[in-house]
Design an enzyme around this catalytic site. Structure first.
Site, PDB file in Angstrom:
ATOM      1  N   HIS A  56     -18.130  51.329  -8.610  1.00 23.75           N
ATOM      2  CA  HIS A  56     -17.736  50.179  -7.770  1.00 23.75           C
ATOM      3  C   HIS A  56     -18.985  49.454  -7.309  1.00 23.75           C
ATOM      4  CE1 HIS A  56     -18.301  53.388  -4.784  1.00 23.75           C
ATOM      5  NE2 HIS A  56     -18.247  52.516  -3.793  1.00 23.75           N
ATOM      6  N   HIS A  58     -20.465  48.699  -4.365  1.00 21.94           N
ATOM      7  CA  HIS A  58     -21.291  48.966  -3.183  1.00 21.94           C
ATOM      8  C   HIS A  58     -22.742  49.263  -3.573  1.00 21.94           C
ATOM      9  CE1 HIS A  58     -17.565  50.043  -0.512  1.00 21.94           C
ATOM     10  NE2 HIS A  58     -17.807  48.745  -0.563  1.00 21.94           N
ATOM     11  N   ASP A  60     -24.919  51.344  -2.615  1.00 21.37           N
ATOM     12  CA  ASP A  60     -25.303  52.737  -2.870  1.00 21.37           C
ATOM     13  C   ASP A  60     -24.683  53.271  -4.167  1.00 21.37           C
ATOM     14  OD1 ASP A  60     -22.790  52.693  -1.399  1.00 21.37           O
ATOM     15  OD2 ASP A  60     -22.978  54.868  -1.214  1.00 21.37           O
ATOM     16  N   HIS A  61     -24.077  52.354  -4.965  1.00 24.43           N
ATOM     17  CA  HIS A  61     -23.528  52.730  -6.274  1.00 24.43           C
ATOM     18  C   HIS A  61     -24.034  51.842  -7.405  1.00 24.43           C
ATOM     19  CE1 HIS A  61     -20.741  55.662  -4.534  1.00 24.43           C
ATOM     20  NE2 HIS A  61     -20.928  54.885  -3.471  1.00 24.43           N
ATOM     21  N   HIS A 114     -10.662  51.755  -2.175  1.00 25.25           N
ATOM     22  CA  HIS A 114     -11.934  51.731  -1.421  1.00 25.25           C
ATOM     23  C   HIS A 114     -12.576  50.358  -1.649  1.00 25.25           C
ATOM     24  CE1 HIS A 114     -15.807  53.219   0.111  1.00 25.25           C
ATOM     25  NE2 HIS A 114     -16.384  52.877  -1.017  1.00 25.25           N
ATOM     26  N   ASP A 133     -16.395  56.973  -4.873  1.00 27.47           N
ATOM     27  CA  ASP A 133     -15.947  57.064  -3.482  1.00 27.47           C
ATOM     28  C   ASP A 133     -14.430  57.008  -3.383  1.00 27.47           C
ATOM     29  OD1 ASP A 133     -18.604  57.056  -2.809  1.00 27.47           O
ATOM     30  OD2 ASP A 133     -18.594  55.124  -1.780  1.00 27.47           O
ATOM     31  N   HIS A 171     -20.493  61.515  -2.648  1.00 19.63           N
ATOM     32  CA  HIS A 171     -21.136  61.806  -1.355  1.00 19.63           C
ATOM     33  C   HIS A 171     -20.882  63.240  -0.907  1.00 19.63           C
ATOM     34  CE1 HIS A 171     -22.232  57.627  -0.156  1.00 19.63           C
ATOM     35  NE2 HIS A 171     -21.169  57.292  -0.863  1.00 19.63           N
TER      36      HIS A 171
END
Ligand code: ZN
Ligand code: FE
Length: 259
Positions: A56, A58, A60-61, A114, A133, A171
């Site tokens: 996805h 975000h 942090d991805h 999400h 996530d 995570h």
């Protein structure tokens, strides 16, 4: 013929994953939380990164996409519905698509909720799935963009995978997820045992990810919103027992406000 998953901590609580097929030499980054860490880990393994599979948009991805592509010339595969917010994409994918990886194949599963386009990558030949996530050990991602019916449909697709599938979540949130799970489903003996095991592992600073689908099916409240006992416990104030979607929605918003 073996696939190797190399897992390493990234940023504050992400896990980085490199997937490697020794026969073909293909190496995929599952998400790109930290380009330097991925390039370093690949070099230490002697692997050349050939693909990126984003789950996805975000940061942090997908935040390391451009730097890793600049360094390696790899191909970037990312979810179509998140694509406008992801850099460097070569190919967009959606539910039902497949991604070739040497002689292996990953199946793309829509796990939106999400984010709108969140995808998981399931490699049936190796019984592994990278779920980003969407699903965590004893939890699921926050519902930032989707709706309860979309998210429940997504979780239902995960629930339908073979029970022995290993789930690689993005995570290390398990200890805090376990606290909410025990609150949500206090009479679940399998959950109590799992939560105790998690507490011990975290005490020793061990990872609790990956997890196994069979275990999550028995203990993860978000995957159990279709369970009559959980539905009864999470009935509305007037006592009306909700559907799986309504129970999921109640659990998700309770978790958002849980301390
Ligand atoms: Zn995310
Ligand atoms: Fe994340």
């Amino acid at each position: 013929m073996t696939l190797e998953v190399h897992q390493f901590p990234c940023l504050s609580d992400n896990y980085g994953y490199l997937l490697h097929d020794s026969a073909s030499g293909e190496t995929a980054c599952i998400d790109t939380p930290d380009a330097d860490a991925y390039l370093r880990e690949a070099a230490a393994k002697g692997w050349t990164i050939t693909q990126i599979w984003n789950t996805h948009w975000h940061p942090d991805h997908a935040g390391g996409n451009e730097a890793i592509k600049a360094a390696t010339g790899c191909t970037i595969i990312a979810p179509a519905a998140d694509a406008a917010r992801i850099a460097g994409i070569d190919r967009t994918v959606a539910q039902g698509d497949t991604v070739d990886f040497g002689t292996w194949q990953a199946h793309v599963i829509d796990v939106g909720g999400h984010t709108i386009g969140h995808c998981a990558y399931f490699v049936p030949g190796a019984s592994i799935a990278f779920v980003g996530d969407a699903v965590f050990a004893l939890g699921c991602g926050r519902m930032f963009e989707g709706t309860p019916d979309q998210f429940w449909a997504s979780l239902s697709r995960v629930k339908a995978l073979p029970e022995d599938t290993t789930l690689y979540c993005a995570h290390e949130y398990t200890a805090s997820n376990a606290k909410f799970a025990l609150h949500a489903d206090p009479d679940n003996a399998a959950l109590a045992a799992y939560a105790a095991e998690i507490a011990e592992k975290r005490e020793r600073h061990e990872w609790t990810v990956p997890t196994r689908l069979s275990r999550e099916l028995a203990t993860n409240p978000f995957l159990r919103a279709d369970d009559p006992a959980l539905q009864a416990r999470w009935a509305s104030q007037g006592g009306r027992i909700g559907s799986a979607i309504e129970t999921f929605a109640a659990l998700r918003s309770a978790k958002d406000n849980f301390r």
